[in-house]
Design a protein around this motif. Structure first.
Motif, PDB file in Angstrom:
ATOM      1  N   VAL A 148     -25.701  39.001  28.482  1.00  0.00           N
ATOM      2  CA  VAL A 148     -26.949  39.641  27.228  1.00  0.00           C
ATOM      3  C   VAL A 148     -26.446  39.910  26.190  1.00  0.00           C
ATOM      4  CG1 VAL A 148     -28.083  40.362  29.397  1.00  0.00           C
ATOM      5  CG2 VAL A 148     -26.470  41.594  28.946  1.00  0.00           C
ATOM      6  N   ALA A 149     -24.809  40.231  26.240  1.00  0.00           N
ATOM      7  CA  ALA A 149     -24.061  39.936  24.464  1.00  0.00           C
ATOM      8  C   ALA A 149     -24.559  40.120  23.300  1.00  0.00           C
ATOM      9  CB  ALA A 149     -22.309  40.193  24.821  1.00  0.00           C
ATOM     10  N   ASP A 150     -24.299  40.305  22.680  1.00  0.00           N
ATOM     11  CA  ASP A 150     -25.528  39.686  21.779  1.00  0.00           C
ATOM     12  C   ASP A 150     -24.236  39.596  20.243  1.00  0.00           C
ATOM     13  OD1 ASP A 150     -24.554  42.065  20.193  1.00  0.00           O
ATOM     14  OD2 ASP A 150     -26.311  43.407  19.727  1.00  0.00           O
ATOM     15  N   ALA A 151     -25.096  38.776  18.720  1.00  0.00           N
ATOM     16  CA  ALA A 151     -24.103  38.033  18.922  1.00  0.00           C
ATOM     17  C   ALA A 151     -22.711  39.063  17.396  1.00  0.00           C
ATOM     18  CB  ALA A 151     -24.428  37.579  17.318  1.00  0.00           C
ATOM     19  N   CYS A 152     -23.226  40.187  17.380  1.00  0.00           N
ATOM     20  CA  CYS A 152     -21.625  41.269  17.514  1.00  0.00           C
ATOM     21  C   CYS A 152     -21.324  41.582  18.339  1.00  0.00           C
ATOM     22  CB  CYS A 152     -22.731  42.569  16.415  1.00  0.00           C
ATOM     23  SG  CYS A 152     -24.178  42.641  14.595  1.00  0.00           S
ATOM     24  N   MET A 153     -21.890  41.797  19.384  1.00  0.00           N
ATOM     25  CA  MET A 153     -21.492  41.701  20.655  1.00  0.00           C
ATOM     26  C   MET A 153     -19.833  40.882  21.035  1.00  0.00           C
ATOM     27  SD  MET A 153     -21.354  43.656  24.233  1.00  0.00           S
ATOM     28  CE  MET A 153     -20.946  44.730  25.350  1.00  0.00           C
ATOM     29  N   LYS A 154     -20.154  39.718  20.374  1.00  0.00           N
ATOM     30  CA  LYS A 154     -20.024  38.763  20.894  1.00  0.00           C
ATOM     31  C   LYS A 154     -18.467  38.674  19.453  1.00  0.00           C
ATOM     32  CE  LYS A 154     -23.084  35.981  23.338  1.00  0.00           C
ATOM     33  NZ  LYS A 154     -23.998  35.268  22.882  1.00  0.00           N
ATOM     34  N   LYS A 155     -18.194  39.385  18.821  1.00  0.00           N
ATOM     35  CA  LYS A 155     -17.977  39.421  17.480  1.00  0.00           C
ATOM     36  C   LYS A 155     -16.298  40.078  18.068  1.00  0.00           C
ATOM     37  CE  LYS A 155     -20.290  38.758  13.472  1.00  0.00           C
ATOM     38  NZ  LYS A 155     -19.994  38.896  11.895  1.00  0.00           N
ATOM     39  N   GLY A 156     -16.912  41.576  18.674  1.00  0.00           N
ATOM     40  CA  GLY A 156     -16.170  42.800  19.378  1.00  0.00           C
ATOM     41  C   GLY A 156     -15.099  42.135  20.865  1.00  0.00           C
ATOM     42  N   LEU A 157     -15.621  40.904  21.456  1.00  0.00           N
ATOM     43  CA  LEU A 157     -15.209  40.437  22.415  1.00  0.00           C
ATOM     44  C   LEU A 157     -14.314  39.515  21.298  1.00  0.00           C
ATOM     45  CD1 LEU A 157     -18.128  40.036  24.693  1.00  0.00           C
ATOM     46  CD2 LEU A 157     -16.213  41.643  25.262  1.00  0.00           C
ATOM     47  N   ALA A 158     -14.061  38.952  21.132  1.00  0.00           N
ATOM     48  CA  ALA A 158     -13.508  37.780  20.196  1.00  0.00           C
ATOM     49  C   ALA A 158     -12.243  38.012  19.713  1.00  0.00           C
ATOM     50  CB  ALA A 158     -14.305  36.687  19.202  1.00  0.00           C
ATOM     51  N   LEU A 159     -12.357  39.503  18.955  1.00  0.00           N
ATOM     52  CA  LEU A 159     -11.099  39.994  18.529  1.00  0.00           C
ATOM     53  C   LEU A 159     -10.236  41.122  19.551  1.00  0.00           C
ATOM     54  CD1 LEU A 159     -12.771  41.964  14.880  1.00  0.00           C
ATOM     55  CD2 LEU A 159     -11.466  40.695  15.087  1.00  0.00           C
ATOM     56  N   LEU A 160     -10.897  41.459  20.137  1.00  0.00           N
ATOM     57  CA  LEU A 160     -10.592  42.238  21.759  1.00  0.00           C
ATOM     58  C   LEU A 160      -9.588  41.014  22.594  1.00  0.00           C
ATOM     59  CD1 LEU A 160     -10.025  44.788  23.438  1.00  0.00           C
ATOM     60  CD2 LEU A 160     -11.907  43.320  24.408  1.00  0.00           C
ATOM     61  N   ASP A 161      -9.829  40.144  22.797  1.00  0.00           N
ATOM     62  CA  ASP A 161      -9.286  38.797  22.950  1.00  0.00           C
ATOM     63  C   ASP A 161      -7.845  38.110  22.108  1.00  0.00           C
ATOM     64  OD1 ASP A 161     -10.759  38.816  25.115  1.00  0.00           O
ATOM     65  OD2 ASP A 161     -12.417  36.876  24.866  1.00  0.00           O
ATOM     66  N   ASP A 162      -7.805  39.308  20.737  1.00  0.00           N
ATOM     67  CA  ASP A 162      -6.959  38.407  19.459  1.00  0.00           C
ATOM     68  C   ASP A 162      -5.987  39.715  19.595  1.00  0.00           C
ATOM     69  OD1 ASP A 162      -5.367  37.690  17.650  1.00  0.00           O
ATOM     70  OD2 ASP A 162      -6.569  36.873  16.354  1.00  0.00           O
ATOM     71  N   PRO A 163      -4.811  39.610  19.852  1.00  0.00           N
ATOM     72  CA  PRO A 163      -3.479  40.566  20.158  1.00  0.00           C
ATOM     73  C   PRO A 163      -3.024  40.823  18.826  1.00  0.00           C
ATOM     74  CG  PRO A 163      -2.747  38.858  21.007  1.00  0.00           C
ATOM     75  CD  PRO A 163      -3.674  38.344  20.625  1.00  0.00           C
ATOM     76  N   LYS A 164      -3.551  40.586  18.095  1.00  0.00           N
ATOM     77  CA  LYS A 164      -2.873  40.613  16.789  1.00  0.00           C
ATOM     78  C   LYS A 164      -3.681  41.377  15.573  1.00  0.00           C
ATOM     79  CE  LYS A 164       0.183  36.747  15.844  1.00  0.00           C
ATOM     80  NZ  LYS A 164       0.547  34.967  15.244  1.00  0.00           N
ATOM     81  N   ALA A 165      -5.258  41.121  16.194  1.00  0.00           N
ATOM     82  CA  ALA A 165      -6.202  41.562  15.223  1.00  0.00           C
ATOM     83  C   ALA A 165      -6.706  43.033  16.315  1.00  0.00           C
ATOM     84  CB  ALA A 165      -7.977  41.571  15.556  1.00  0.00           C
ATOM     85  N   THR A 166      -6.099  44.014  17.537  1.00  0.00           N
ATOM     86  CA  THR A 166      -6.256  45.148  18.082  1.00  0.00           C
ATOM     87  C   THR A 166      -4.752  46.161  17.396  1.00  0.00           C
ATOM     88  OG1 THR A 166      -4.968  44.139  19.565  1.00  0.00           O
ATOM     89  CG2 THR A 166      -7.891  44.541  19.411  1.00  0.00           C
ATOM     90  N   ILE A 167      -5.886  47.841  17.214  1.00  0.00           N
ATOM     91  CA  ILE A 167      -4.407  48.463  16.645  1.00  0.00           C
ATOM     92  C   ILE A 167      -4.729  49.524  17.317  1.00  0.00           C
ATOM     93  CG2 ILE A 167      -3.848  49.901  15.125  1.00  0.00           C
ATOM     94  CD1 ILE A 167      -5.121  47.940  13.053  1.00  0.00           C
ATOM     95  N   THR A 168      -3.504  49.917  17.920  1.00  0.00           N
ATOM     96  CA  THR A 168      -3.732  51.855  18.646  1.00  0.00           C
ATOM     97  C   THR A 168      -4.000  53.020  17.674  1.00  0.00           C
ATOM     98  OG1 THR A 168      -1.693  51.028  19.645  1.00  0.00           O
ATOM     99  CG2 THR A 168      -2.585  53.134  19.427  1.00  0.00           C
ATOM    100  N   PRO A 169      -5.434  53.297  17.600  1.00  0.00           N
ATOM    101  CA  PRO A 169      -5.657  54.423  17.203  1.00  0.00           C
ATOM    102  C   PRO A 169      -4.906  55.955  16.582  1.00  0.00           C
ATOM    103  CG  PRO A 169      -7.570  54.488  18.859  1.00  0.00           C
ATOM    104  CD  PRO A 169      -6.119  53.419  18.939  1.00  0.00           C
ATOM    105  N   ALA A 170      -4.469  56.326  15.881  1.00  0.00           N
ATOM    106  CA  ALA A 170      -3.820  57.203  14.847  1.00  0.00           C
ATOM    107  C   ALA A 170      -4.356  57.987  15.603  1.00  0.00           C
ATOM    108  CB  ALA A 170      -4.072  57.868  13.525  1.00  0.00           C
ATOM    109  N   ASN A 171      -5.153  58.744  16.791  1.00  0.00           N
ATOM    110  CA  ASN A 171      -4.806  59.750  17.302  1.00  0.00           C
ATOM    111  C   ASN A 171      -4.144  60.049  18.667  1.00  0.00           C
ATOM    112  OD1 ASN A 171      -6.236  58.161  18.965  1.00  0.00           O
ATOM    113  ND2 ASN A 171      -8.521  60.555  18.505  1.00  0.00           N
ATOM    114  N   ASN A 172      -3.896  58.336  19.023  1.00  0.00           N
ATOM    115  CA  ASN A 172      -3.032  58.264  20.257  1.00  0.00           C
ATOM    116  C   ASN A 172      -1.774  58.504  19.989  1.00  0.00           C
ATOM    117  OD1 ASN A 172      -4.759  56.583  20.849  1.00  0.00           O
ATOM    118  ND2 ASN A 172      -3.515  55.265  22.447  1.00  0.00           N
TER     119      ASN A 172
END
Length: 412
Positions: free
Chosen positions: A348-372
């Motif tokens: 049921v994921a919509d187009a925007c959620m699918k964009k997020g999932l695609a980036l999540l699967d790309d290790p070069k596209a994810t960054i650890t938040p500053a507050n970590n």
């Protein structure tokens, strides 16, 4: 920041409110917008179906208010059964002082380390071999939400970089629309600042500032450009921005009063609640940046210790339920966030959620938040600087850079 003496004075003081029955779990959270209320209702209703234990809802507007109340309640010997925090260092002192329930028994039984991804989501929950929180979602901050009709009416393309936004914003403003829907609250100002910082730089620079705490990076020409770009956005907001809630700003985009808003993926829940269709009525642009990157944070629940074994059993049951595949799918589809486990039904994921999932699967596209990487004290200093710079245009970039460098030099 809380002192150890104050924490120590509360140990053994009793953590359950006399007004709440032993088998009930009072949950403090800050999900108060329309979309958020629908999402938290999923958790409450599903938990209530499990047996005699009940979810007792305590909703508090704004995260800092909810977290402050939780700390006060724990220190006062009147702790809730569970409370929402971000996956960060916000609750590390509670762990250090032994005030949180160790969830290791249920975590090992169910194999949390095997299915919670990425590891940065679970890491803040772990200390000295124990697991002290339950991450329930993956939130990404770097999104520009747009009203498709506004951009079509103005005759400009949706921007995919900050340079493009600053080019089209004057045309949108001239057409009678507000280019950037903005909420003038400290956390929102800091939110946009971080989005601009990532969009104008890259992961290497981000880590040099927040992880390595490099004062040279904090006072560099790249950082100067971040402050300059952030400051340039002021002219494209409206006079009603100060104090505005984030979801009210989202509604400005939904109703066509504004062209765009910088907000995390939780804004998707507001568009969905309003019956809007992703990439038809509204757009979701990751970044904005030439190469989009997302910080992966999220929400987690901590469970204060209690001498009441019935309550402890109810807490363990709630922790387990929050990570079940069915609940992960239901909750996150409603919330607008991504599940912390990959083995859930996302048909049921919509187009925007699918964009997020695609980036999540790309290790070069994810960054650890500053507050970590930084303490709540350092985080508060940065937020104060960002808010002052935003609200006092007379503050020069040179002054802001000097203060920022000093904060990073002393950061813990």
């Amino acid at each position: 920041m809380m002192g150890k003496k104050l924490f120590a004075a509360t140990i053994g003081a009793g953590f359950m409110s006399a007004s709440v029955q032993a088998a009930d779990v009072e949950v403090i959270h800050w999900w108060t917008s329309g979309g958020e209320q629908k999402a938290v209702t999923v958790l409450a209703e599903e938990y209530n179906k499990l047996g005699n234990d009940k979810w007792v809802d305590t909703a508090v507007a704004l995260g800092e208010n909810a977290r402050s109340l939780t700390m006060q309640r724990i220190l006062g010997g009147d702790a809730p059964g569970a409370a929402q925090f971000n996956t960060s260092r916000q609750f590390e002192e509670l762990i250090e002082e032994g005030l949180l329930l160790d969830l290791t028994p249920v975590a090992e039984k169910e194999g949390w380390k095997n299915f919670i991804r990425p590891s940065s989501i679970l890491n803040p929950c772990m200390k000295d071999g124990g697991i002290y929180c339950v991450p329930v979602n993956i939130h990404s901050n770097q999104w520009l939400w747009t009203n498709k009709k506004v951009f079509a009416d103005v005759g400009v393309k949706e921007p995919h970089t900050w340079e493009e936004f600053l080019t089209v914003a004057p045309k949108i403003q001239a057409a009678g629309y507000i280019p950037l829907a903005f909420g003038g609250q400290g956390w929102q100002e800091r939110h946009v600042f971080d989005v601009v910082m990532i969009g104008m730089t890259d992961e290497k620079f981000w880590n040099s500032v927040w992880k390595d705490k490099d004062p040279k990076a904090a006072s560099s020409d790249k950082m100067r450009k971040v402050f300059e770009t952030f400051g340039a956005l002021r002219q494209f907001t409206d006079a009603g921005a100060p104090g505005r809630n984030w979801n009210d700003a989202t509604n400005m985009v939904i109703t066509g009063k504004a062209a765009a808003q910088v907000m995390g993926d939780w804004a998707r829940g507001e568009f969905a609640a309003a019956g809007k269709v992703a990439e038809v009525d509204y757009g979701c642009i990751p970044g904005p940046a030439k190469r989009p990157s997302l910080t992966l944070g999220g929400d987690a629940f901590i469970f204060p210790k209690s001498s009441d074994k019935n309550l402890e059993a109810a807490q363990m049951k709630l922790a387990s339920m929050m990570l079940s595949p069915t609940i992960q799918a239901k909750f996150n589809n409603t919330k607008g966030s991504l599940p912390v486990r990959a083995d859930v039904d996302l048909d049921v994921a919509d187009a925007c959620m699918k964009k997020g999932l695609a980036l999540l699967d790309d290790p070069k596209a994810t960054i650890t938040p500053a507050n970590n990487y930084i303490t709540e004290d350092t985080n508060g200093q940065v937020q104060d600087l960002v808010s002052t710079f935003w609200n006092e245009p007379s503050m020069s970039v040179d002054t802001a850079l000097s203060i920022f460098k000093g904060i990073i030099e002393d950061a813990e």
